[in-house]
Scaffold this motif. Structure first.
Motif, PDB file in Angstrom:
ATOM      1  N   ILE A  37       0.830  -1.211   0.000  1.00 25.98           N
ATOM      2  CA  ILE A  37       0.000   0.000   0.000  1.00 25.98           C
ATOM      3  C   ILE A  37       0.862   1.257   0.000  1.00 25.98           C
ATOM      4  CG2 ILE A  37      -1.999  -1.073   1.091  1.00 25.98           C
ATOM      5  CD1 ILE A  37      -1.077   0.358   3.727  1.00 25.98           C
ATOM      6  N   THR A  38       2.046   1.141  -0.594  1.00 27.26           N
ATOM      7  CA  THR A  38       2.928   2.295  -0.598  1.00 27.26           C
ATOM      8  C   THR A  38       2.289   3.476  -1.333  1.00 27.26           C
ATOM      9  OG1 THR A  38       5.146   3.061  -1.142  1.00 27.26           O
ATOM     10  CG2 THR A  38       4.161   1.491  -2.651  1.00 27.26           C
ATOM     11  N   LEU A  39       2.583   4.666  -0.847  1.00 27.69           N
ATOM     12  CA  LEU A  39       2.102   5.884  -1.492  1.00 27.69           C
ATOM     13  C   LEU A  39       3.078   6.257  -2.593  1.00 27.69           C
ATOM     14  CD1 LEU A  39       1.272   7.955   1.710  1.00 27.69           C
ATOM     15  CD2 LEU A  39      -0.407   7.339  -0.017  1.00 27.69           C
ATOM     16  N   SER A  40       2.559   6.739  -3.709  1.00 27.61           N
ATOM     17  CA  SER A  40       3.474   7.188  -4.759  1.00 27.61           C
ATOM     18  C   SER A  40       3.568   8.707  -4.687  1.00 27.61           C
ATOM     19  CB  SER A  40       2.988   6.700  -6.127  1.00 27.61           C
ATOM     20  OG  SER A  40       1.695   7.178  -6.410  1.00 27.61           O
ATOM     21  N   PRO A  41       4.630   9.315  -5.260  1.00 29.78           N
ATOM     22  CA  PRO A  41       5.698   8.655  -5.996  1.00 29.78           C
ATOM     23  C   PRO A  41       6.495   7.670  -5.124  1.00 29.78           C
ATOM     24  CG  PRO A  41       6.122  11.027  -5.702  1.00 29.78           C
ATOM     25  CD  PRO A  41       4.750  10.780  -5.243  1.00 29.78           C
ATOM     26  N   PHE A  42       6.740   6.494  -5.690  1.00 28.11           N
ATOM     27  CA  PHE A  42       7.444   5.454  -4.933  1.00 28.11           C
ATOM     28  C   PHE A  42       8.910   5.811  -4.762  1.00 28.11           C
ATOM     29  CE2 PHE A  42       4.441   2.836  -7.684  1.00 28.11           C
ATOM     30  CZ  PHE A  42       3.451   2.801  -6.730  1.00 28.11           C
ATOM     31  N   ASN A  62       5.443  17.281   6.422  1.00 25.79           N
ATOM     32  CA  ASN A  62       4.029  17.265   6.046  1.00 25.79           C
ATOM     33  C   ASN A  62       3.239  18.359   6.763  1.00 25.79           C
ATOM     34  OD1 ASN A  62       4.095  15.251   4.189  1.00 25.79           O
ATOM     35  ND2 ASN A  62       2.624  13.919   5.220  1.00 25.79           N
ATOM     36  N   PHE A  66       1.308  21.249   4.838  1.00 31.07           N
ATOM     37  CA  PHE A  66      -0.154  21.206   4.739  1.00 31.07           C
ATOM     38  C   PHE A  66      -0.904  21.941   5.846  1.00 31.07           C
ATOM     39  CE2 PHE A  66       1.225  17.398   2.364  1.00 31.07           C
ATOM     40  CZ  PHE A  66       0.671  17.714   1.137  1.00 31.07           C
ATOM     41  N   ARG A 232       5.049   4.375   8.325  1.00 27.03           N
ATOM     42  CA  ARG A 232       5.902   4.735   7.184  1.00 27.03           C
ATOM     43  C   ARG A 232       6.526   3.490   6.546  1.00 27.03           C
ATOM     44  NH1 ARG A 232       4.428   9.326   5.226  1.00 27.03           N
ATOM     45  NH2 ARG A 232       3.936  10.807   6.847  1.00 27.03           N
ATOM     46  N   GLU A 241       8.619  -1.653 -10.597  1.00 27.75           N
ATOM     47  CA  GLU A 241       7.706  -1.486 -11.727  1.00 27.75           C
ATOM     48  C   GLU A 241       8.070  -2.443 -12.866  1.00 27.75           C
ATOM     49  OE1 GLU A 241       5.419   1.140 -12.059  1.00 27.75           O
ATOM     50  OE2 GLU A 241       6.085   2.688 -10.665  1.00 27.75           O
TER      51      GLU A 241
ATOM     52  N   ASN B  67      -7.710  18.718   4.280  1.00 28.74           N
ATOM     53  CA  ASN B  67      -7.087  18.053   3.146  1.00 28.74           C
ATOM     54  C   ASN B  67      -7.972  16.979   2.557  1.00 28.74           C
ATOM     55  OD1 ASN B  67      -4.414  19.268   2.708  1.00 28.74           O
ATOM     56  ND2 ASN B  67      -4.204  18.830   4.881  1.00 28.74           N
ATOM     57  N   ARG B 131      -7.031   8.675  -0.506  1.00 25.90           N
ATOM     58  CA  ARG B 131      -5.767   8.666   0.224  1.00 25.90           C
ATOM     59  C   ARG B 131      -5.073  10.021   0.321  1.00 25.90           C
ATOM     60  NH1 ARG B 131      -1.832   4.131  -1.301  1.00 25.90           N
ATOM     61  NH2 ARG B 131      -1.559   3.779   0.894  1.00 25.90           N
ATOM     62  N   SER B 134      -3.885  10.134   3.853  1.00 25.56           N
ATOM     63  CA  SER B 134      -2.656   9.403   4.119  1.00 25.56           C
ATOM     64  C   SER B 134      -1.450  10.182   3.599  1.00 25.56           C
ATOM     65  CB  SER B 134      -2.728   8.034   3.453  1.00 25.56           C
ATOM     66  OG  SER B 134      -1.578   7.286   3.713  1.00 25.56           O
ATOM     67  N   HIS B 135      -1.627  10.772   2.440  1.00 25.14           N
ATOM     68  CA  HIS B 135      -0.549  11.557   1.842  1.00 25.14           C
ATOM     69  C   HIS B 135      -0.167  12.734   2.735  1.00 25.14           C
ATOM     70  CE1 HIS B 135       1.819  13.572  -1.225  1.00 25.14           C
ATOM     71  NE2 HIS B 135       1.101  14.659  -1.040  1.00 25.14           N
ATOM     72  N   THR B 136      -1.134  13.343   3.401  1.00 26.06           N
ATOM     73  CA  THR B 136      -0.849  14.550   4.175  1.00 26.06           C
ATOM     74  C   THR B 136      -0.593  14.282   5.659  1.00 26.06           C
ATOM     75  OG1 THR B 136      -3.208  14.937   4.506  1.00 26.06           O
ATOM     76  CG2 THR B 136      -2.177  16.054   2.654  1.00 26.06           C
ATOM     77  N   CYS B 137      -1.137  13.217   6.215  1.00 28.55           N
ATOM     78  CA  CYS B 137      -0.976  12.932   7.643  1.00 28.55           C
ATOM     79  C   CYS B 137       0.506  12.841   8.004  1.00 28.55           C
ATOM     80  CB  CYS B 137      -1.664  11.615   7.996  1.00 28.55           C
ATOM     81  SG  CYS B 137      -1.327  11.049   9.673  1.00 28.55           S
ATOM     82  N   TYR B 352      -4.063   6.960  -9.467  1.00 31.86           N
ATOM     83  CA  TYR B 352      -2.858   6.960 -10.295  1.00 31.86           C
ATOM     84  C   TYR B 352      -1.705   7.616  -9.546  1.00 31.86           C
ATOM     85  CZ  TYR B 352      -5.521   6.001 -14.654  1.00 31.86           C
ATOM     86  OH  TYR B 352      -6.292   5.466 -15.645  1.00 31.86           O
ATOM     87  N   VAL B 353      -1.967   8.831  -9.051  1.00 27.45           N
ATOM     88  CA  VAL B 353      -0.850   9.636  -8.563  1.00 27.45           C
ATOM     89  C   VAL B 353      -0.439   9.313  -7.131  1.00 27.45           C
ATOM     90  CG1 VAL B 353      -1.089  11.555 -10.157  1.00 27.45           C
ATOM     91  CG2 VAL B 353      -2.442  11.548  -8.062  1.00 27.45           C
ATOM     92  N   ARG B 354      -1.373   8.842  -6.315  1.00 25.60           N
ATOM     93  CA  ARG B 354      -0.999   8.568  -4.920  1.00 25.60           C
ATOM     94  C   ARG B 354      -0.829   7.081  -4.623  1.00 25.60           C
ATOM     95  NH1 ARG B 354      -3.868  13.278  -3.762  1.00 25.60           N
ATOM     96  NH2 ARG B 354      -5.901  12.299  -3.675  1.00 25.60           N
ATOM     97  N   ALA B 355      -1.269   6.229  -5.530  1.00 25.18           N
ATOM     98  CA  ALA B 355      -1.171   4.806  -5.211  1.00 25.18           C
ATOM     99  C   ALA B 355      -0.460   3.993  -6.277  1.00 25.18           C
ATOM    100  CB  ALA B 355      -2.564   4.224  -4.960  1.00 25.18           C
ATOM    101  N   GLY B 357       1.921   5.454  -8.784  1.00 26.29           N
ATOM    102  CA  GLY B 357       3.120   6.036  -9.396  1.00 26.29           C
ATOM    103  C   GLY B 357       2.928   6.401 -10.857  1.00 26.29           C
ATOM    104  N   GLU B 381       0.594  14.369  -7.010  1.00 28.51           N
ATOM    105  CA  GLU B 381       0.141  13.604  -5.849  1.00 28.51           C
ATOM    106  C   GLU B 381      -0.552  14.475  -4.801  1.00 28.51           C
ATOM    107  OE1 GLU B 381       3.263  13.820  -6.868  1.00 28.51           O
ATOM    108  OE2 GLU B 381       4.540  14.545  -5.245  1.00 28.51           O
ATOM    109  N   ARG B 382      -0.538  15.784  -4.998  1.00 28.08           N
ATOM    110  CA  ARG B 382      -1.230  16.651  -4.042  1.00 28.08           C
ATOM    111  C   ARG B 382      -2.644  16.985  -4.500  1.00 28.08           C
ATOM    112  NH1 ARG B 382       2.997  21.248  -2.190  1.00 28.08           N
ATOM    113  NH2 ARG B 382       1.174  21.942  -1.069  1.00 28.08           N
TER     114      ARG B 382
END
Ligand code: SF4
Ligand code: SF4
Ligand code: SF4
Lengths: 255, 462
Positions: A37-42, A62, A66, A232, A241, B67, B131, B134-137, B352-355, B357, B381-382
């Motif tokens: 479940i990694t967040l991208s960009p990887f 972060n 934000f 993390r 990929e 967010n 997500r 998740s990206h911002t937390c 696409y952008v957050r999960a 790549g 991704e934002r």
């Protein structure tokens, strides 16, 4: 009371703290990472991933990115807290000579004590102001209050009490406890030969509330210190990929 | 079973018990629901680490609130990601933590009740699993994981939206969301081929289906057969241009995966299994995925860990954007960007952008196939979700109103660009953005990215 807080309770506190933290971490290891479940960009490599974590911790990236208004409180709060914990350990253990010991040629013994006092006082005050700010924010910012429970406020009140007592001892000469008194007391605890608390009610309460904090630590959100790494580890890790290029097609990707 | 909408809660229309039974689910009677839900929670806490760590580490800093497009649109505290997770977290604390058992409400622990389950149904179907939280937390805590757990338990209890449950039923029957039969698929494809022939000076494009000994299996979104035909046409033209030996499969004509959105066990697995059965029967060497955000995540990130078949890891799988972008970068495609000369902006599908790549590739393509591309802010991704993610595409009035609220942020972003065309390369985004554009009165046309590629490709025989 003094005897209990100073000579008996600490052993229970430490046992609960260490046992509790171990138990929680062990619990977190039982469930598995079922999917990537990694967040991208990887991140490309593990080094890149870990660098990203460190970057997050170092400046609370972060939060800075934000939520500036939160960062103004959260960053000084944590930075001062770390300085204070380190300061307690170093200052009390070396009797304020830590800077002299690190750089004996640059810093004289007297200067080291002076620096230790100065830093301790400053960080104590920074921490106090930051706690007040975060508390104010939790009360007044609607989105934060809406998701807070009583314990979220109590945590801050507890920190406020601890910091308030600590600062009081530093700033009011009559309430002062010397490094030597504190060290003698702590040395007793560490060598399983507990001696009486320094004769100072502020010290006793300060010490008592710190122990309360350590006891609730494993059973509260304070575990986020470790949670950061556990989460993390799941959401910022490399992913391999597949290369583009369609087998059998007339037009092919060239390198 | 309470089928009417619970008081004051925004909820999508429910699937009836009969429909659930066709999916092998015997709906749990009201008096047993709470007990069952707790049992499932207990299972998850011993099984899924992302769930446990997210449950136990939220510091309630509130950063995620502004967010999340759902909170921005509704200002409802239960739509704050941390508040949404709390709908489960309160019960989690009450039943599984010492502090919750001892101190209850003081530490935010609460008994689970039927009313809470009604709230789950409302708020886990307002989350789009995008997500951004998740990206911002600061810790990366992932409320989408909590939503998935919530929806899964609701499904097992026999609670789910008509839209999702019926779609899941369609998957089992036909292998796609729209319920298209093989005859219907072939019919539509022939029609599309004729359209291309007319529009492009007699250009002949074939759309092979179930063709044995194919190298490439293309997985289109079934919505492209009805709502976004230009995306399908674009893909066909692209494969023709590069001379690929490709096919689609009538058993899995679906890039999306509604199983992933409500039942990540039986239904999600069905799609994975079919995918690889088709690879072995058709002799496939590579899978190329079509435009669908959640579907691409469900495939790219979940297939390897979900399949029961051992061959899975051996068949490479890419997104059609990966392929197009790679060919553009090695200078292989003949594209005329002036054919797409309107001012155009790009909506980044969250998945696409957050999960997945998939981000730079879209830009490479955009720059090659259009001549006036503007970014919206924030992007990549934002980016904010369109508001329809995870299939929150309900038409019942309360939920429709919600969808429009949840797209406020997106509408504002699009308006600021002053674009005439909005490119949204994801079937769910498209389905959400068509009404958004209408309700927010935005003067833009919604298109996919492969549509633009098809349009810009220059064929010698044209
Ligand atoms: S940003 Fe993370 S830690 Fe903060 S409230 Fe949201 S989920 Fe909790
Ligand atoms: S996944 Fe998206 S919609 Fe759901 S809580 Fe997080 S930010 Fe909000
Ligand atoms: S529908 Fe599109 S924008 Fe919205 S969650 Fe999916 S990918 Fe995100």
């Amino acid at each position: 009371m003094e005897q209990f807080v100073g000579q008996i309770m600490p052993y229970f506190t430490v046992a609960i703290f260490l046992g509790g933290v171990t138990w929680r971490l062990w619990r977190w290891m039982i469930p598995r990472i079922m999917h990537n479940i990694t967040l991208s960009p990887f991140p490309g490599t593990w080094t890149a991933a870990v660098t990203w974590w460190v970057w997050q911790i170092a400046i609370f990236w972060n939060i800075l990115k934000f939520d500036r208004a939160l960062w103004i409180g959260a960053f000084p709060f944590h930075a001062a807290l770390i300085a204070i914990i380190a300061g307690h350990a170093m200052g009390i253990y070396t009797l304020g000579l830590q800077f002299h010991m690190i750089a004996p040629l640059l810093v004289s013994a007297d200067l080291s004590v002076w620096l230790s006092d100065l830093l301790g006082t400053t960080m104590g005050l920074v921490f106090l102001v930051a706690v007040l700010y975060l508390l104010y924010r939790r009360f007044t910012v609607e989105k934060v209050r809406a998701i807070s429970s009583t314990s979220d406020f109590l945590h801050l009140f507890l920190l406020l009490t601890i910091a308030g007592l600590g600062n009081y001892m530093r700033l009011v000469p009559d309430a002062h406890t010397t490094y030597l008194e504190a060290r003698t007391f702590m040395a007793g605890l560490f060598t399983f030969n507990p001696v009486a608390l320094p004769q100072n009610a502020f010290f006793m309460w300060h010490f008592f509330f710190v122990q309360c904090l350590m006891i609730i630590f494993p059973f509260s959100k304070l575990m986020h210190v470790f949670g950061f790494f556990w989460m993390r580890w799941m959401v910022n890790r490399p992913f391999k990929e597949w290369a583009p290029g369609m087998p059998g097609a007339k037009v092919q990707v060239t390198k | 079973m309470s089928t009417e909408t619970a008081k004051g809660l925004r909820q999508p229309k429910r699937a009836n018990e009969k429909l659930f039974r066709t999916l092998g689910i015997e709906p749990v009677p009201d008096e047993k629901k709470v007990e069952e839900a707790i049992r499932h929670l207990d299972d998850f806490r011993n099984k899924l680490r992302s769930f446990v760590v997210t449950m136990e580490n939220c510091v309630k800093c509130g950063l995620c609130a502004d967010n999340c497009h759902t909170y921005l649109g509704t200002k409802d505290p239960n739509n704050i990601p941390a508040g949404r997770a709390d709908l489960i977290r309160k019960a989690y604390k009450r039943y599984f933590t010492p502090q919750g058992k001892l101190f209850g409400p003081l530490v935010g622990a609460e008994e689970l009740t039927l009313e809470t389950l009604e709230k789950w149904y409302s708020y886990f179907y307002q989350c789009s699993e995008c997500r951004r939280c998740s990206h911002t937390c600061p810790f990366g805590l992932d409320t989408a994981e909590i939503t998935m757990v919530g929806r899964q338990i609701l499904f097992w209890l026999g609670i789910g939206p008509q839209l999702h449950t019926a779609t899941a039923g369609a998957i089992l029957k036909t292998g796609n969301h729209m319920g298209l039969t093989k005859a219907g698929i072939i019919d539509t494809l022939e029609f599309l081929a004729e359209e291309i022939e007319e529009d492009r000076n007699g250009l002949k494009v074939e759309f092979p289906t179930d063709k044995p000994d194919s190298d490439i299996l293309y997985i289109p979104s079934s919505a492209d057969f009805m709502l976004n035909p230009n995306t399908l046409k674009g893909a066909g033209m692209f494969f023709k241009w590069v001379g690929a030996n490709w096919t689609m499969s009538s058993r899995i004509t679906e890039a999306g995966n509604f199983g992933y959105l409500m039942d990540q066990t039986r239904i999600q697995r069905e799609m994975v299994t079919r995918l690889y059965e088709e690879c072995t029967t058709l002799g496939i060497k590579k899978i190329v995925w079509g435009e669908c955000g959640h579907g691409w995540r469900a495939a790219k990130m979940y297939v390897a860990s979900y399949s029961d078949l051992p061959g899975v890891a051996k068949i490479p799988m890419t997104h059609i954007h990966d392929e197009v972008a790679a060919l553009i970068e090695s200078g292989q495609l003949d594209l005329d960007p002036t054919r797409n000369s309107q001012k155009i902006t790009l909506h980044d599908p969250c998945n696409y952008v957050r999960a997945c790549g998939l981000c730079d590739q879209m830009r490479v393509i955009m720059r090659a196939v259009t001549s006036d591309f503007v970014e919206m802010t924030p992007n990549r991704e934002r980016n904010f979700c369109c508001g329809g993610g995870s299939g929150v595409l309900f038409d019942d009035p309360a939920m429709y109103e919600y969808r429009i609220l949840a797209s406020n942020k997106k509408a504002e972003q699009v308006r600021e660009t002053e674009a005439e065309v909005l490119c949204a390369p994801c079937s769910i985004c498209k389905a959400q953005l068509y009404p958004m554009v209408k309700e927010h009165k935005l003067p833009v046309e919604v298109v996919g990215l492969i549509d633009l590629v098809g349009h810009a490709l220059v064929f010698p025989e044209e």
